[in-house]
Each structure stands twice: as structure tokens, then as C-alpha cells.
Motif scaffolding. Structure first.
Motif, PDB file in Angstrom:
ATOM      1  N   LYS B 320       0.822  -1.212   0.000  1.00  0.00           N
ATOM      2  CA  LYS B 320       0.000   0.000   0.000  1.00  0.00           C
ATOM      3  C   LYS B 320       0.856   1.262   0.000  1.00  0.00           C
ATOM      4  O   LYS B 320       1.843   1.355   0.721  1.00  0.00           O
ATOM      5  CB  LYS B 320      -0.913   0.013   1.236  1.00  0.00           C
ATOM      6  CG  LYS B 320      -1.962  -1.072   1.214  1.00  0.00           C
ATOM      7  CD  LYS B 320      -2.992  -0.814   2.322  1.00  0.00           C
ATOM      8  CE  LYS B 320      -3.665  -2.123   2.715  1.00  0.00           C
ATOM      9  NZ  LYS B 320      -2.938  -2.833   3.804  1.00  0.00           N
ATOM     10  N   GLU B 321       0.423   2.207  -0.769  1.00  0.00           N
ATOM     11  CA  GLU B 321       1.048   3.543  -0.809  1.00  0.00           C
ATOM     12  C   GLU B 321       1.192   4.114   0.612  1.00  0.00           C
ATOM     13  O   GLU B 321       2.254   4.628   0.981  1.00  0.00           O
ATOM     14  CB  GLU B 321       0.137   4.469  -1.642  1.00  0.00           C
ATOM     15  CG  GLU B 321       0.589   5.912  -1.746  1.00  0.00           C
ATOM     16  CD  GLU B 321       1.573   6.137  -2.876  1.00  0.00           C
ATOM     17  OE1 GLU B 321       1.403   5.491  -3.940  1.00  0.00           O
ATOM     18  OE2 GLU B 321       2.515   6.928  -2.694  1.00  0.00           O
ATOM     19  N   ALA B 322       0.124   3.955   1.398  1.00  0.00           N
ATOM     20  CA  ALA B 322       0.127   4.508   2.761  1.00  0.00           C
ATOM     21  C   ALA B 322       1.218   3.870   3.609  1.00  0.00           C
ATOM     22  O   ALA B 322       1.865   4.541   4.422  1.00  0.00           O
ATOM     23  CB  ALA B 322      -1.243   4.286   3.414  1.00  0.00           C
ATOM     24  N   THR B 323       1.431   2.570   3.441  1.00  0.00           N
ATOM     25  CA  THR B 323       2.461   1.870   4.211  1.00  0.00           C
ATOM     26  C   THR B 323       3.842   2.405   3.842  1.00  0.00           C
ATOM     27  O   THR B 323       4.682   2.663   4.709  1.00  0.00           O
ATOM     28  CB  THR B 323       2.394   0.353   3.924  1.00  0.00           C
ATOM     29  OG1 THR B 323       1.053  -0.082   4.127  1.00  0.00           O
ATOM     30  CG2 THR B 323       3.337  -0.416   4.827  1.00  0.00           C
ATOM     31  N   LEU B 324       4.065   2.568   2.548  1.00  0.00           N
ATOM     32  CA  LEU B 324       5.354   3.091   2.088  1.00  0.00           C
ATOM     33  C   LEU B 324       5.572   4.507   2.625  1.00  0.00           C
ATOM     34  O   LEU B 324       6.670   4.845   3.066  1.00  0.00           O
ATOM     35  CB  LEU B 324       5.422   3.084   0.558  1.00  0.00           C
ATOM     36  CG  LEU B 324       5.471   1.682  -0.090  1.00  0.00           C
ATOM     37  CD1 LEU B 324       5.210   1.755  -1.591  1.00  0.00           C
ATOM     38  CD2 LEU B 324       6.830   1.024   0.177  1.00  0.00           C
ATOM     39  N   ASN B 325       4.519   5.308   2.594  1.00  0.00           N
ATOM     40  CA  ASN B 325       4.636   6.689   3.068  1.00  0.00           C
ATOM     41  C   ASN B 325       4.872   6.761   4.567  1.00  0.00           C
ATOM     42  O   ASN B 325       5.706   7.516   5.040  1.00  0.00           O
ATOM     43  CB  ASN B 325       3.369   7.489   2.726  1.00  0.00           C
ATOM     44  CG  ASN B 325       3.302   7.797   1.240  1.00  0.00           C
ATOM     45  OD1 ASN B 325       4.323   7.714   0.536  1.00  0.00           O
ATOM     46  ND2 ASN B 325       2.117   8.118   0.750  1.00  0.00           N
ATOM     47  N   GLN B 326       4.108   5.945   5.309  1.00  0.00           N
ATOM     48  CA  GLN B 326       4.177   6.044   6.763  1.00  0.00           C
ATOM     49  C   GLN B 326       5.439   5.399   7.343  1.00  0.00           C
ATOM     50  O   GLN B 326       6.074   5.954   8.231  1.00  0.00           O
ATOM     51  CB  GLN B 326       2.928   5.404   7.374  1.00  0.00           C
ATOM     52  CG  GLN B 326       2.798   5.693   8.879  1.00  0.00           C
ATOM     53  CD  GLN B 326       1.545   5.067   9.457  1.00  0.00           C
ATOM     54  OE1 GLN B 326       0.638   4.646   8.730  1.00  0.00           O
ATOM     55  NE2 GLN B 326       1.481   4.995  10.780  1.00  0.00           N
ATOM     56  N   PHE B 327       5.793   4.197   6.821  1.00  0.00           N
ATOM     57  CA  PHE B 327       6.899   3.447   7.425  1.00  0.00           C
ATOM     58  C   PHE B 327       8.155   3.396   6.564  1.00  0.00           C
ATOM     59  O   PHE B 327       9.222   3.032   7.031  1.00  0.00           O
ATOM     60  CB  PHE B 327       6.447   2.020   7.763  1.00  0.00           C
ATOM     61  CG  PHE B 327       5.247   1.974   8.663  1.00  0.00           C
ATOM     62  CD1 PHE B 327       5.396   2.212  10.029  1.00  0.00           C
ATOM     63  CD2 PHE B 327       3.981   1.717   8.158  1.00  0.00           C
ATOM     64  CE1 PHE B 327       4.295   2.167  10.873  1.00  0.00           C
ATOM     65  CE2 PHE B 327       2.874   1.670   8.994  1.00  0.00           C
ATOM     66  CZ  PHE B 327       3.026   1.901  10.361  1.00  0.00           C
TER      67      PHE B 327
END
Lengths: 418, 418
Positions: B320-327
Motif C-alpha cells: 500500500k502507498e500509505a504503508t510506504l509513506n508512513q513506514f
């Protein structure tokens, strides 16, 4: 000329458990700085054998480089034998080495065992060249004008020590002729054909410029070396001949730096702001690894699919079921769909696809082992070729990778990317 | 025990142009029939050097095997030097060899040059072991109870001669002890810790059973060898000690065959009808290549994604894009999504995902070079671990791959797959 000998200590090589790749690497590096390797000897880690080998080598060479025989469970013999040969009075703890060792275990959250702490002990009359990346010590002994250097056999520790400590030490102690080398990378032409093609240039070389052919599966590295001391005039002369050779073989020319061909191609892609992706079947990651072993490869290399199974060929690359059924997984049609799928799905400027039968099983009469289809493409053009490599599994994998690089290079040249 | 020495003649090895793989192969074959390889020596093809090496080897060994220095453009020196060393009266044409050579050129539609015809000439006092797959002769000289065999250096010619002629000749001439070897593969424990752990068993070994530690990045191969003649009782005794060692280190035990660890794992997966896929970021195809270099790997290995770029992590694995962005790309969260994406998208029973910073660039204070997150999974369970490898690029890649194999093996054991 200064002569070196390499002695490798340890049963691993004598029982064939490991292949001695260290010596070849060391020989290349020594040659580069003008040191001749006279002999390479692999011996067991028995006291008598080590003593005899040291004595024989001392009679023949100026520099004796010893690898192996060091490690927590075995360095006792090698170190004690060295101490005996060089008349040491005893063993002493080398403080800087101990710090490295303690640090090594601390960083890994591991307890320091007595066996490991003992690795910092060295004969009292050696000079320690600090091993910053491992726990075994590197010891230098002087005997008259000769030096003996004992290094751990772990390749990356040895390489690190050679480059950072041992070669500089050799350069400092011996008057070496500085040799100017110029490399020409070629791909796609065999050694004897290349030799034929450029023989008229080779025949004009003055006696102090040597041309060496360094062939490797599918590649020939040419090296012009001048054995006279390097001057601007010598450099200009070597460059002149290098240029003439390069102009004779434009279709096989792959670079002018002494680097691996895939590194030359990564640099070329990066220079032009281009990206690459891969679709590997029979090469199974070998080509990806070739690229990604190089630092900075991510600037041009996006990644790719290892599509060993048909399912993954469809899933990751969009190869059509009908194409696989009609032509088979190893076909020019499938290679074409693989490479075009890579361009489309991975969004790279260029792509390579490889599908083939690496064997030893899986061959048939129409498609024997060694049949490999390779496709290269950019967004506008796809080139597909079929090959039959008459070879064993690993060589088929390696030959396929190199051939695909030649095809990509040809496409890049056609698109004026050089 | 019968001792052999191997001498390789030719500059290719001394300048590091080729790695001597012949000697390791020969050593394995000699060990199998109970011949100990005492030394391996690589020398140049100068008369004086060859004579000196032969003399030194004769003092130490019963069997001297010589490779290389033969070939249409260079066998003159080697053959003449042999003739000199063994007191030959002259050269004679060996008729059977000439027939092979003539045939060789006829089959390829090439003219027979005088240089090639001359390859059939050998010293008058040698015994020729017919080389049926090449044009260079294989010569055997007897000196007292010792034999010297000179073979071409081309690997497949040498191997063919060794298996069909030289080894049988050695078996015929010498009374050999047959040696029993037993391998124990371990992963995930360092050499010194392993030595500590099993020292109490090692101390009980009888004098005729030897234990060797053969370490390689992240792996230690243990080998028990019995130097007495193999009997059922000896085998039982070696096996008894092997079992005891294996039972001492169940969490590190990886196999009992003398194969690479990834091959042991492929065999294990295949035995249980299980499949594997990969999601490699920082290892960039290295792990895929480890598996696919082995014949038959496609039985268990489906393939995978080389997801160097974030785009490909999303595209191929559904990270997920969000996972890459957050972590970030190098995080346990991303590794988890990568491995679960591999299981889901590639349809394998087990999967490995690796994401990290192989360096030398790309590190930060929170995530220095060497930070690697590895996840292994099956359809029901995911295990993620974070590591910090204090190492160089290639070793970080290799260490990550080996560590991931250890994690997979642990998960397999937990699932009673062994």
C-alpha cells in the motif's frame, strides 16, 4: 620485476570444498600495480607443511602473501607456525584488534568468547595491519628485503585488507614501474575472430605496449598496457591505439572502463536518464543480480519479474494463455510478450526478457536444452532473437545474460544512446 | 595414506585471468577414492619452473597430476620439459591419438594444420591415456613407485580423462583406504558459538574420526571424516556422533547432505509438494539466482518479483502507498505486505520478502546501511524480523539471503516440514 607468491592455507581447498577465487583476484590486483605473481600454492594447515612452503616461497619471491588458516577454531596453528618461522619470542595482545573484535560482538549483541578474544593475539615481532571488517588479524613480517603478509581467507576481509593496507604497503616498500592500462570492453565476438579483425593494428604496436585478451563467456576485455614508466606521451600513444581498435569494432564495443559490462550499461542508462526492467525466466534472477550487485544501480534499474512458472508469466507480465499454448513458454512469441509486458507494467524505458531451457532436463527434439529466446525493447521497438547454447546449466544462464546485454547495447546504439 | 599433488601449468591462473576450478574438482574426486591431496601448485609455463615444481612434488607425493600447458600453440614447452625430466630419448607419434585428432578436424570440416597434427607426438617413454574428446594428449610417466600424469587443462577434457582413465589407473596401482564423510549443514550460528556448543561431543571423538568446520557467510558446514578403512561399524560410529551433534543444535540444523543450503531447502519443499515464491528488493535477484542455479528448482520455485522501485512494490505485490509513506520501503510493515502480496499474487505455499539498504548510499541515522527487514510466510502465518548487517554491499546482500533461508527453515520446522 618484483615477484610475489601466494600461499593459501587450509584443507577446504585441498579437499575441493571451496574453489580458490581469492588468488585470482589478488593476482589481478598485483598485476595492476606491476607485481608479477610467480606461483600460487595451496597447502594444508600442518606446521611442517606451512614451514616448508614459507621456506620455498622465500627462495623465489620478494613478497609472500598468505591467506587462510586464520579463524577462531584454527588460527592457533598458523599463528604459532608463523611465530616459529620468524623467530618470535611470544604472543602479545594487539589492542586495536581487540577493540575491533569486542566491537564486532557488541554490535551483534553477542557475548565475546575466549576463543574470539584470543584472535587479537599475534606474534610479538609482526606488524599488524588492522582488519577493520573481521576478527582475524592481518600480520606483516619482514625478513631482509622480503615481506610476508598473512591475511584471513574470508574473501571480503582479504579484499578489504589488500586494497586498504597491503597494496599501499607494497607500493611504499618497493620501487614499482607504474603501468598505464587502458581497457576496451567488447561483447558478442569471440577471441580468435577479434584477434583476426584487429591484428593489423596489433602488429603496429611498439614493443613497450602490450595487448592482452581477457576472455570470459561471451565477452572479451582487451587491455593495452605500457610497461615503460607512465608519461603524458605514453598515455597519448596508448590512447591512440585504443581509439583505433575501438573504431575498428563499433558493433562490439561496450565501454572503455575496467568495469563489468553490466556496470558500463547501468552508467550509460543513468547518463541518459533512462530506466530498465527485466523479465527473467531461465536466468532466474541472475541478470537482476548482475545489475543490483553494483552500488547505485537503483538509479537506472527498476526491478522486474522472475517468471519461472507460466502462471507468473501471465500474472506479472500479461503473457497470453493462447501464446503459451500455441508456441510454448520458450518461444520468440512468448519472449516478445514478456518484454512488452515489462515495458508496459513496470513503466521502464527499456526492458530485457529471457526465456529458455537451461537444463539438464526439459529439453526436446525441437527445443533442446540450451534453446533460449531473448527479447529487448523500448516503448517503440522490440527485437527478438533465438539462440542455441551448447553448454551446461550455469553456462547457459550466464551466456543468456551476456547475450541479452549485447542485444540491449545494440538497441541503445541504434537509438543513439552511447 | 596415498598423497597426490596437483600442478597447474600456465599464465592464465597466475595473472588472475581464470579461476582454477579444475583443482577443486580433482580434489573432490581424489578424496572420494581415499587419495589425500597434499598440495596444489600453479606455475608458469617456463622450463625451469616446471622442472623445479616436478622435483618438489616428487619429494612429497606419490601421485602427481599436472593440468594445462598443453594446446596447439603451447604444448611444445610442457612436452619437451617432461621428456627432459623423465629422460626420454625422443618424441614419437602416438597413432591412436593421431586418429582422434584427424577425426576431430574432419568432423568439423576444418583443415588439419601441422601444429595440430604435432599434438599426437609424445615422449617415447610415456604411456598415453587416450584423450577421446580433445586433441591434446594425456601422458603417464612412472618414476619408481610414483606416477606423473599430464592432462590438458580444458575442464571437460580433464574431467573425462580423470573419470575414464586416470582414477581407474590410480585404483589399479595403489591400495587405497576408503574414507567415510558425513556432512551436517547448519545455518544461523557462528563458527565459534557452534564450536562451544558441541565441544563436549567433539572431545569424545576417537582419534580416527575428525570434525572439520567449513564456514561460509552465515553458514557452517560440519564434516565428520573417518580416516580408517570404511566398515559398517565405522559408518555406524560416525553416524552416531553426527546424530548427537544434530540433536544438540535442532534450531540450526539445515540438512545432512553435502549440498548448498538453498538446494537442501528446495529438496525439502519438493519432498512435501510445497512451492515457494520471492519478493526481493535489496537482494535484487541474488536469492532467486541461488535457487534457480540448481537443476530441477522449478519443481518448488515459482518465481517472484524484483521490486527495486516503490512503484513495482505496489504494482507487483500490492504494497500500500500509505504503508510506504508512513513506514518507508525499508520497514517491517512493508516487508510484511511484500511477503503477503507474494503469497496472494504468486499463489505459492511459502514466500520470502527482503527489503533493506545494501549501500553504500541510502542510509540514514534511523536506518543505516545494512538495515534489512525480512519476512517469511505461508498462507496462515507471517514472521518478520529486522536486522542490521555491519558489512559491505555484496555481503549485506548475501547475509540477507542466508538469514532469510534460516527464517524460512524455522517456519518450516514449526509447521513440521522436515
Amino acid at each position: 620485476m618484483i615477484n610475489a607468491e601466494i600461499i593459501t592455507i587450509g584443507d577446504e581447498i585441498l579437499i575441493g570444498q571451496i574453489v580458490d577465487t581469492n588468488s585470482a583476484w589478488m593476482a589481478v590486483e598485483l598485476n595492476k600495480i606491476g607485481v608479477n605473481v610467480h606461483q600460487i600454492t595451496s597447502i594444508s594447515d600442518e606446521v611442517g607443511h606451512i614451514l616448508a612452503a614459507l621456506k620455498e616461497a622465500e627462495q623465489r619471491a620478494d613478497i609472500i602473501l598468505i591467506t587462510g588458516g586464520l579463524g577462531p577454531t584454527k588460527d592457533d596453528v598458523t599463528k604459532k607456525t608463523m611465530a616459529q618461522y620468524f623467530g618470535s619470542k611470544g604472543m602479545v595482545v594487539h589492542q586495536d584488534s581487540l577493540v575491533v573484535i569486542e566491537d564486532f560482538f557488541k554490535k551483534r549483541g553477542l557475548p565475546l568468547t575466549p576463543l574470539n578474544a584470543a584472535q587479537a593475539e599475534v606474534p610479538d615481532n609482526c606488524e599488524v595491519l588492522l582488519n577493520e571488517v573481521g576478527t582475524a588479524p592481518c600480520m606483516l613480517f619482514e625478513q631482509g628485503h622480503k615481506i610476508f603478509v598473512s591475511m584471513p581467507g574470508v574473501p571480503f576481509e582479504m579484499k578489504n585488507l589488500m586494497l586498504s593496507k597491503v597494496l599501499p604497503e607494497i607500493r611504499k616498500r618497493y620501487e614499482l614501474v607504474s603501468i598505464y592500462h587502458r581497457t576496451i570492453l567488447t561483447v558478442g565476438i569471440g577471441e580468435s575472430f577479434l584477434a583476426d579483425r584487429i591484428s593489423y593494428i596489433e602488429n603496429e604496436l611498439p614493443s613497450y605496449i602490450k595487448l592482452a585478451y581477457l576472455p570470459k563467456l561471451g565477452l572479451v576485455k582487451l587491455r593495452l598496457s605500457c610497461t615503460k614508466d607512465t608519461t603524458e606521451q605514453i598515455i597519448a600513444e596508448v590512447e591512440h591505439f585504443a581509439k583505433r581498435i575501438e573504431e575498428e569494432i563499433p558493433e562490439y564495443w561496450a565501454g572503455n572502463k575496467d568495469v563489468d559490462i553490466e556496470k558500463a550499461m547501468l552508467d550509460l542508462l543513468q547518463k541518459h536518464g533512462l530506466t530498465l526492467s527485466l523479465a527473467e525466466s531461465c536466468t532466474g534472477g541472475y541478470l537482476s543480480h548482475l545489475f543490483t550487485q553494483h552500488a547505485g544501480s537503483s538509479a537506472a534499474f527498476l526491478g522486474g519479474g522472475i517468471v519461472y512458472s507460466n502462471q507468473l508469466k501471465k500474472q506479472i507480465l500479461g503473457v497470453k494463455e493462447a501464446t503459451l499454448n500455441q508456441f510454448g513458454a520458450v518461444s520468440e512469441e512468448t519472449a516478445k510478450e514478456m518484454v512488452e509486458g515489462a515495458i508496459k507494467n513496470f513503466g521502464s524505458d527499456y526492458a530485457i526478457a529471457i526465456t529458455g531451457i537451461a537444463g539438464p532436463d526439459g529439453g526436446s527434439i525441437e527445443k533442446p536444452v540450451g534453446t533460449v529466446c531473448i527479447a529487448v525493447a523500448n516503448k517503440h521497438e522490440t527485437v527478438v532473437q533465438k539462440f542455441l547454447f551448447n553448454n551446461k546449466r550455469l553456462q547457459i544462464i550466464e551466456s543468456s545474460a551476456i547475450k541479452s546485454l549485447h542485444m540491449l547495447l545494440t538497441l541503445l546504439k541504434k537509438n543513439k544512446v552511447y
